[in-house]
Enzyme design. Sequence first.
Site, PDB file in Angstrom:
ATOM      1  N   ASP A   6       0.872  -1.183   0.000  1.00  0.00           N
ATOM      2  CA  ASP A   6       0.000   0.000   0.000  1.00  0.00           C
ATOM      3  C   ASP A   6       0.903   1.226   0.000  1.00  0.00           C
ATOM      4  O   ASP A   6       2.120   1.122   0.229  1.00  0.00           O
ATOM      5  CB  ASP A   6      -0.891  -0.028   1.257  1.00  0.00           C
ATOM      6  CG  ASP A   6      -1.764   1.215   1.406  1.00  0.00           C
ATOM      7  OD1 ASP A   6      -2.363   1.650   0.410  1.00  0.00           O
ATOM      8  OD2 ASP A   6      -1.838   1.759   2.519  1.00  0.00           O
ATOM      9  N   SER A   7       0.298   2.400  -0.181  1.00  0.00           N
ATOM     10  CA  SER A   7       1.048   3.650  -0.078  1.00  0.00           C
ATOM     11  C   SER A   7       1.599   3.849   1.333  1.00  0.00           C
ATOM     12  O   SER A   7       2.483   4.666   1.539  1.00  0.00           O
ATOM     13  CB  SER A   7       0.123   4.816  -0.414  1.00  0.00           C
ATOM     14  OG  SER A   7      -0.924   4.850   0.532  1.00  0.00           O
ATOM     15  N   TYR A  14      -0.647   8.743  -1.601  1.00  0.00           N
ATOM     16  CA  TYR A  14      -0.625   8.647  -3.065  1.00  0.00           C
ATOM     17  C   TYR A  14      -1.819   9.402  -3.662  1.00  0.00           C
ATOM     18  O   TYR A  14      -1.742   9.904  -4.772  1.00  0.00           O
ATOM     19  CB  TYR A  14      -0.773   7.184  -3.512  1.00  0.00           C
ATOM     20  CG  TYR A  14       0.467   6.316  -3.452  1.00  0.00           C
ATOM     21  CD1 TYR A  14       1.636   6.728  -2.812  1.00  0.00           C
ATOM     22  CD2 TYR A  14       0.463   5.053  -4.051  1.00  0.00           C
ATOM     23  CE1 TYR A  14       2.752   5.905  -2.766  1.00  0.00           C
ATOM     24  CE2 TYR A  14       1.578   4.231  -4.017  1.00  0.00           C
ATOM     25  CZ  TYR A  14       2.718   4.649  -3.371  1.00  0.00           C
ATOM     26  OH  TYR A  14       3.811   3.819  -3.338  1.00  0.00           O
ATOM     27  N   GLY A  15      -2.918   9.413  -2.921  1.00  0.00           N
ATOM     28  CA  GLY A  15      -4.216   9.819  -3.467  1.00  0.00           C
ATOM     29  C   GLY A  15      -4.337  11.252  -3.926  1.00  0.00           C
ATOM     30  O   GLY A  15      -5.321  11.618  -4.571  1.00  0.00           O
ATOM     31  N   CYS A  27      -4.383  -1.232  -2.067  1.00  0.00           N
ATOM     32  CA  CYS A  27      -4.554   0.218  -2.159  1.00  0.00           C
ATOM     33  C   CYS A  27      -5.487   0.500  -3.324  1.00  0.00           C
ATOM     34  O   CYS A  27      -5.185   0.133  -4.466  1.00  0.00           O
ATOM     35  CB  CYS A  27      -3.180   0.851  -2.405  1.00  0.00           C
ATOM     36  SG  CYS A  27      -3.210   2.628  -2.647  1.00  0.00           S
ATOM     37  N   ASN A  28      -6.635   1.116  -3.017  1.00  0.00           N
ATOM     38  CA  ASN A  28      -7.601   1.442  -4.068  1.00  0.00           C
ATOM     39  C   ASN A  28      -6.994   2.401  -5.087  1.00  0.00           C
ATOM     40  O   ASN A  28      -7.247   2.310  -6.286  1.00  0.00           O
ATOM     41  CB  ASN A  28      -8.844   2.101  -3.462  1.00  0.00           C
ATOM     42  CG  ASN A  28      -9.637   1.159  -2.578  1.00  0.00           C
ATOM     43  OD1 ASN A  28     -10.626   0.587  -3.010  1.00  0.00           O
ATOM     44  ND2 ASN A  28      -9.218   0.983  -1.334  1.00  0.00           N
ATOM     45  N   THR A  29      -6.198   3.344  -4.590  1.00  0.00           N
ATOM     46  CA  THR A  29      -5.618   4.383  -5.438  1.00  0.00           C
ATOM     47  C   THR A  29      -4.621   3.775  -6.426  1.00  0.00           C
ATOM     48  O   THR A  29      -4.661   4.054  -7.622  1.00  0.00           O
ATOM     49  CB  THR A  29      -4.916   5.437  -4.555  1.00  0.00           C
ATOM     50  OG1 THR A  29      -5.847   5.873  -3.565  1.00  0.00           O
ATOM     51  CG2 THR A  29      -4.428   6.615  -5.349  1.00  0.00           C
ATOM     52  N   CYS A  38     -10.958   3.310   0.624  1.00  0.00           N
ATOM     53  CA  CYS A  38      -9.510   3.479   0.797  1.00  0.00           C
ATOM     54  C   CYS A  38      -9.123   2.566   1.950  1.00  0.00           C
ATOM     55  O   CYS A  38      -9.838   2.508   2.963  1.00  0.00           O
ATOM     56  CB  CYS A  38      -9.181   4.937   1.123  1.00  0.00           C
ATOM     57  SG  CYS A  38      -7.500   5.189   1.752  1.00  0.00           S
ATOM     58  N   HIS A  41      -6.977   2.668   4.177  1.00  0.00           N
ATOM     59  CA  HIS A  41      -6.667   3.290   5.481  1.00  0.00           C
ATOM     60  C   HIS A  41      -7.925   3.440   6.347  1.00  0.00           C
ATOM     61  O   HIS A  41      -7.847   3.472   7.564  1.00  0.00           O
ATOM     62  CB  HIS A  41      -6.056   4.678   5.293  1.00  0.00           C
ATOM     63  CG  HIS A  41      -4.604   4.679   4.906  1.00  0.00           C
ATOM     64  ND1 HIS A  41      -4.175   4.296   3.654  1.00  0.00           N
ATOM     65  CD2 HIS A  41      -3.490   5.021   5.601  1.00  0.00           C
ATOM     66  CE1 HIS A  41      -2.852   4.414   3.598  1.00  0.00           C
ATOM     67  NE2 HIS A  41      -2.415   4.852   4.761  1.00  0.00           N
TER      68      HIS A  41
HETATM   69  N1  DGL Z   1      -4.711   3.330   1.123  1.00  0.00           N
HETATM   70  C1  DGL Z   1      -4.834   3.876  -0.167  1.00  0.00           C
HETATM   71  C2  DGL Z   1      -6.142   3.527  -0.842  1.00  0.00           C
HETATM   72  O1  DGL Z   1      -6.691   2.488  -0.585  1.00  0.00           O
HETATM   73  C3  DGL Z   1      -4.436   5.264  -0.494  1.00  0.00           C
HETATM   74  C4  DGL Z   1      -4.030   6.203   0.505  1.00  0.00           C
HETATM   75  C5  DGL Z   1      -3.195   7.306  -0.077  1.00  0.00           C
HETATM   76  O2  DGL Z   1      -3.737   8.323  -0.525  1.00  0.00           O
HETATM   77  O3  DGL Z   1      -1.994   7.117  -0.070  1.00  0.00           O
HETATM   78  O4  DGL Z   1      -6.622   4.257  -1.667  1.00  0.00           O
END
Ligand code: DGL
Length: 261
Positions: free
Chosen positions: A14-15, A46-47, A77-79, A187, A189
């Site tokens: 993940d990020s 990352y987002g 990580c969805n992003t 997300c 997180h």
């Molecule tokens: N945990 C990440 C997700 O599922 C992204 C979080 C980030 O912005 O880094 O999208």
Amino acid sequence: MGNAKCDQPVGVFDSGVGGISVLKELYQVMPQEHYIYFGDSKNAPYGTRPVEEIRSLTIANVKFLLEQGVKGIVVACNTATAAAVRTLRGMYPDIPLVGIEPAVKPAALQAGHPTILVMATPMTISGDKYKTLMMRYEQKADIIGLPCPGLVEFVETGNTDGADLKVFLENLLAPYLREIDSIVLGCTHYPFVRRLIQEIAGERVRIFDGGNGTAREMRRRLKEAGLLSAHEGLGTVTFENSLASEEEIELSRTLFQKNLF
Ligand code: DGL
């Protein structure tokens, strides 16, 4: 019968520390597997980055995990999934590789045309993958996308129940609370702040996340490839982080132990 490859670990990244919510589901679904978790906390979030940047960070994470000898990869990580999963599948067609996307489907398929709030990063909400997902279910539900810049940073610092976080979430959710039936945590997180979100939204609102579905999909893919571990007993979990500090590894372990419901 398993071969030597079956004993190799599953790579998860993940990020930052968010994907540990998916790792927890993987460990529930496949406790006999070994795992290497990589969090790129140095580059989180990352987002809010441009898509090209997210894609190259994501590719670097996959390369790192492959160098560690993983037999398959979960993009927790969805992003990163939105930005790069298609590219990754093209680069590594022979490796079981599973991404995660917001759990809009189970939320939308509830009876009575529900109103759903999808909380995710700005990148996920503005991406094509999300638009396609919305279009698929727009007949079944009213779907509202809510970009949540700033929320990841609380979890990255280990803050999952502070008073400042509560105020942040109250302000974020207040405009929607009257109308929504469900919330999708889009997300990885966010499951770490699920309890606070539930408290603010009230018990009436159902909360969904894609972690369990992703873990089951990985089990299916490993099985299909003949790569499920034949190892008996519990597997090991190794944490790596681009910040490479003992604090970060400690935070990762704490989040892994945390009860999310
Ligand atoms: N945990 C990440 C997700 O599922 C992204 C979080 C980030 O912005 O880094 O999208």
